[in-house]
Motif scaffolding. Structure first.
Motif, PDB file in Angstrom:
ATOM      1  N   ASP A  54       1.156  -1.130  -0.077  1.00  0.00           N
ATOM      2  CA  ASP A  54      -0.365   0.035  -0.396  1.00  0.00           C
ATOM      3  C   ASP A  54       0.879   1.416  -0.069  1.00  0.00           C
ATOM      4  N   ALA A  55       1.538   1.191   0.364  1.00  0.00           N
ATOM      5  CA  ALA A  55       3.144   2.395   0.713  1.00  0.00           C
ATOM      6  C   ALA A  55       4.067   2.422  -0.368  1.00  0.00           C
ATOM      7  N   PHE A  56       4.068   1.418  -0.793  1.00  0.00           N
ATOM      8  CA  PHE A  56       5.097   1.781  -2.492  1.00  0.00           C
ATOM      9  C   PHE A  56       4.745   0.976  -3.809  1.00  0.00           C
ATOM     10  N   GLY A  57       3.512   0.547  -3.824  1.00  0.00           N
ATOM     11  CA  GLY A  57       3.080  -0.196  -4.526  1.00  0.00           C
ATOM     12  C   GLY A  57       3.146  -2.012  -4.652  1.00  0.00           C
ATOM     13  N   VAL A  58       1.980  -2.313  -6.034  1.00  0.00           N
ATOM     14  CA  VAL A  58       2.468  -3.524  -5.887  1.00  0.00           C
ATOM     15  C   VAL A  58       3.506  -4.247  -6.459  1.00  0.00           C
ATOM     16  N   ASP A  59       4.579  -3.278  -7.141  1.00  0.00           N
ATOM     17  CA  ASP A  59       5.736  -3.846  -7.982  1.00  0.00           C
ATOM     18  C   ASP A  59       6.897  -3.936  -6.917  1.00  0.00           C
ATOM     19  N   ILE A  60       6.977  -3.545  -5.031  1.00  0.00           N
ATOM     20  CA  ILE A  60       7.466  -4.268  -4.623  1.00  0.00           C
ATOM     21  C   ILE A  60       7.388  -5.991  -4.001  1.00  0.00           C
ATOM     22  N   VAL A  61       6.561  -6.282  -4.522  1.00  0.00           N
ATOM     23  CA  VAL A  61       6.461  -7.517  -4.560  1.00  0.00           C
ATOM     24  C   VAL A  61       6.376  -8.741  -5.879  1.00  0.00           C
ATOM     25  N   LYS A  62       7.367  -9.923  -5.736  1.00  0.00           N
ATOM     26  CA  LYS A  62       7.365 -10.763  -6.969  1.00  0.00           C
ATOM     27  C   LYS A  62       7.256 -11.882  -6.375  1.00  0.00           C
ATOM     28  N   ASN A  63       6.124 -12.522  -7.250  1.00  0.00           N
ATOM     29  CA  ASN A  63       5.288 -13.440  -7.037  1.00  0.00           C
ATOM     30  C   ASN A  63       5.324 -14.264  -5.649  1.00  0.00           C
ATOM     31  N   GLY A  64       4.541 -12.749  -5.021  1.00  0.00           N
ATOM     32  CA  GLY A  64       4.057 -13.343  -3.698  1.00  0.00           C
ATOM     33  C   GLY A  64       5.303 -13.031  -2.510  1.00  0.00           C
ATOM     34  N   THR A  65       6.196 -12.195  -2.953  1.00  0.00           N
ATOM     35  CA  THR A  65       7.816 -12.370  -1.718  1.00  0.00           C
ATOM     36  C   THR A  65       8.017 -10.758  -2.514  1.00  0.00           C
ATOM     37  N   LEU A  66       8.606 -10.398  -0.772  1.00  0.00           N
ATOM     38  CA  LEU A  66       9.425  -9.075  -1.088  1.00  0.00           C
ATOM     39  C   LEU A  66      10.079  -8.754  -2.021  1.00  0.00           C
ATOM     40  N   ASP A  67      10.509  -8.285  -2.821  1.00  0.00           N
ATOM     41  CA  ASP A  67      11.245  -7.815  -3.976  1.00  0.00           C
ATOM     42  C   ASP A  67      12.465  -6.684  -2.404  1.00  0.00           C
ATOM     43  N   ARG A  68      13.060  -7.268  -1.866  1.00  0.00           N
ATOM     44  CA  ARG A  68      14.595  -6.189  -0.590  1.00  0.00           C
ATOM     45  C   ARG A  68      15.024  -5.674  -2.136  1.00  0.00           C
ATOM     46  N   SER A  69      15.445  -6.117  -2.843  1.00  0.00           N
ATOM     47  CA  SER A  69      16.887  -4.620  -3.562  1.00  0.00           C
ATOM     48  C   SER A  69      16.042  -3.892  -4.079  1.00  0.00           C
ATOM     49  N   ARG A  70      14.533  -3.801  -4.469  1.00  0.00           N
ATOM     50  CA  ARG A  70      13.843  -3.006  -5.190  1.00  0.00           C
ATOM     51  C   ARG A  70      13.078  -2.267  -3.901  1.00  0.00           C
ATOM     52  N   LEU A  71      12.379  -2.684  -2.840  1.00  0.00           N
ATOM     53  CA  LEU A  71      12.465  -2.085  -1.696  1.00  0.00           C
ATOM     54  C   LEU A  71      13.830  -0.864  -0.793  1.00  0.00           C
ATOM     55  N   ARG A  72      14.728  -1.250  -1.070  1.00  0.00           N
ATOM     56  CA  ARG A  72      16.193  -0.809  -0.171  1.00  0.00           C
ATOM     57  C   ARG A  72      16.327   0.586  -1.410  1.00  0.00           C
ATOM     58  N   SER A  73      16.306  -0.377  -3.137  1.00  0.00           N
ATOM     59  CA  SER A  73      16.602   1.196  -3.422  1.00  0.00           C
ATOM     60  C   SER A  73      15.674   2.389  -3.203  1.00  0.00           C
ATOM     61  N   LEU A  74      14.401   2.390  -3.448  1.00  0.00           N
ATOM     62  CA  LEU A  74      13.514   2.993  -3.175  1.00  0.00           C
ATOM     63  C   LEU A  74      13.498   4.233  -2.017  1.00  0.00           C
ATOM     64  N   VAL A  75      13.882   3.269  -0.817  1.00  0.00           N
ATOM     65  CA  VAL A  75      14.268   4.147   0.573  1.00  0.00           C
ATOM     66  C   VAL A  75      15.312   4.198   0.612  1.00  0.00           C
ATOM     67  N   PHE A  76      16.759   4.074   0.009  1.00  0.00           N
ATOM     68  CA  PHE A  76      17.635   4.379   0.183  1.00  0.00           C
ATOM     69  C   PHE A  76      18.063   5.606   0.582  1.00  0.00           C
ATOM     70  N   ASP A  77      17.944   6.618  -0.925  1.00  0.00           N
ATOM     71  CA  ASP A  77      18.061   8.058  -0.703  1.00  0.00           C
ATOM     72  C   ASP A  77      17.223   8.779  -0.336  1.00  0.00           C
ATOM     73  N   ASP A  78      15.924   8.082   0.071  1.00  0.00           N
ATOM     74  CA  ASP A  78      14.868   8.647   0.588  1.00  0.00           C
ATOM     75  C   ASP A  78      14.378   8.964   1.998  1.00  0.00           C
ATOM     76  N   PRO A  79      14.802  10.130   2.782  1.00  0.00           N
ATOM     77  CA  PRO A  79      14.454  10.356   3.931  1.00  0.00           C
ATOM     78  C   PRO A  79      13.182  10.007   4.523  1.00  0.00           C
ATOM     79  N   ALA A  80      12.435  10.380   3.496  1.00  0.00           N
ATOM     80  CA  ALA A  80      10.866  10.141   3.949  1.00  0.00           C
ATOM     81  C   ALA A  80      10.270   9.590   3.511  1.00  0.00           C
ATOM     82  N   LYS A  81      10.968   7.865   2.653  1.00  0.00           N
ATOM     83  CA  LYS A  81      10.124   6.700   2.470  1.00  0.00           C
ATOM     84  C   LYS A  81      10.684   5.712   3.719  1.00  0.00           C
TER      85      LYS A  81
END
Length: 207
Positions: A54-81
């Motif tokens: 809900d917070a970061f979009g459905v594309d952070i999940v692949k085949n029912g599993t959290l895509d940690r590298s995708r999520l990491r890239s979203l928040v790495f340089d974004d303090p608010a996220k």
């Protein structure tokens, strides 16, 4: 607070925290691993995983599993996220850690958390509030980079960026109650851990 002596284990990326916690486990010590818990609370169909979508979009999940590298890239340089991510995951992680610590039956228990010291925010002691002592696994920064890039398959620049986000080495050492030097071989590391194990057993018998 947990019911027995709790040792907070931490260190920078590539320092060898897993080698340390694995060895304590062979000595019969219960290990509570914050990374393992983080993976467990975001498992397939978990409520936390739904909140992250809900917070970061459905594309952070692949085949029912959290895509940690995708999520990491979203928040790495974004303090608010990053703050949003922490607000969703940290309360659940802390609750599960407390449960696991209180279920431990060994003379003392290890709480392994890569960002243990980074969880300190001003007067908020973070996860260190659950610990009686802080054990830091220490290696020189150049060795961190070498080991982490070899293990994770990331570039030197990527590893350096991660190190820059973590607490600096002098501060980490200043906050430590105990330090093990993991710049040598495993035999040398295990000798240090054997002494700490006996020390922690002595401390636990006094609590």
């Amino acid at each position: 607070m947990p019911k027995q002596l709790t040792i907070g284990l931490t260190g920078g990326i590539g320092s060898g925290k897993t080698a340390v916690s694995d060895h304590f486990a062979t000595l019969g010590i219960d290990i509570v691993d914050a990374d393992v818990i983080s993976h467990a609370i975001t498992a397939h169909n978990s409520p936390i995983l739904g909140q992250l979508q809900d917070a970061f979009g459905v594309d952070i999940v692949k085949n029912g599993t959290l895509d940690r590298s995708r999520l990491r890239s979203l928040v790495f340089d974004d303090p608010a996220k990053l703050a949003t991510l922490n607000a969703i995951t940290h309360p659940a992680i802390r609750e599960r850690i407390l449960t696991k610590l209180n279920q431990a039956t060994s003379p003392y228990v290890i709480l392994s958390a890569p960002l243990l010291l980074e969880s300190i925010k001003g007067d908020d002691k973070g996860l260190t509030a659950l610990c009686d002592r802080i054990l830091v696994v220490d290696v020189p920064v150049d060795l961190q980079i070498q080991r982490a890039s070899r293990r994770d398959g990331q570039s030197i620049q990527q590893i350096q960026a991660i190190i820059a986000k973590q607490i600096d080495r002098p501060t980490r050492l200043h906050l430590a109650d105990d330090v093990v030097d993991n710049s040598g071989d495993l035999a040398t590391l295990y000798q240090q851990l054997a002494k700490l194990h006996q020390y922690y057993l002595t401390l636990s018998s006094q609590t």
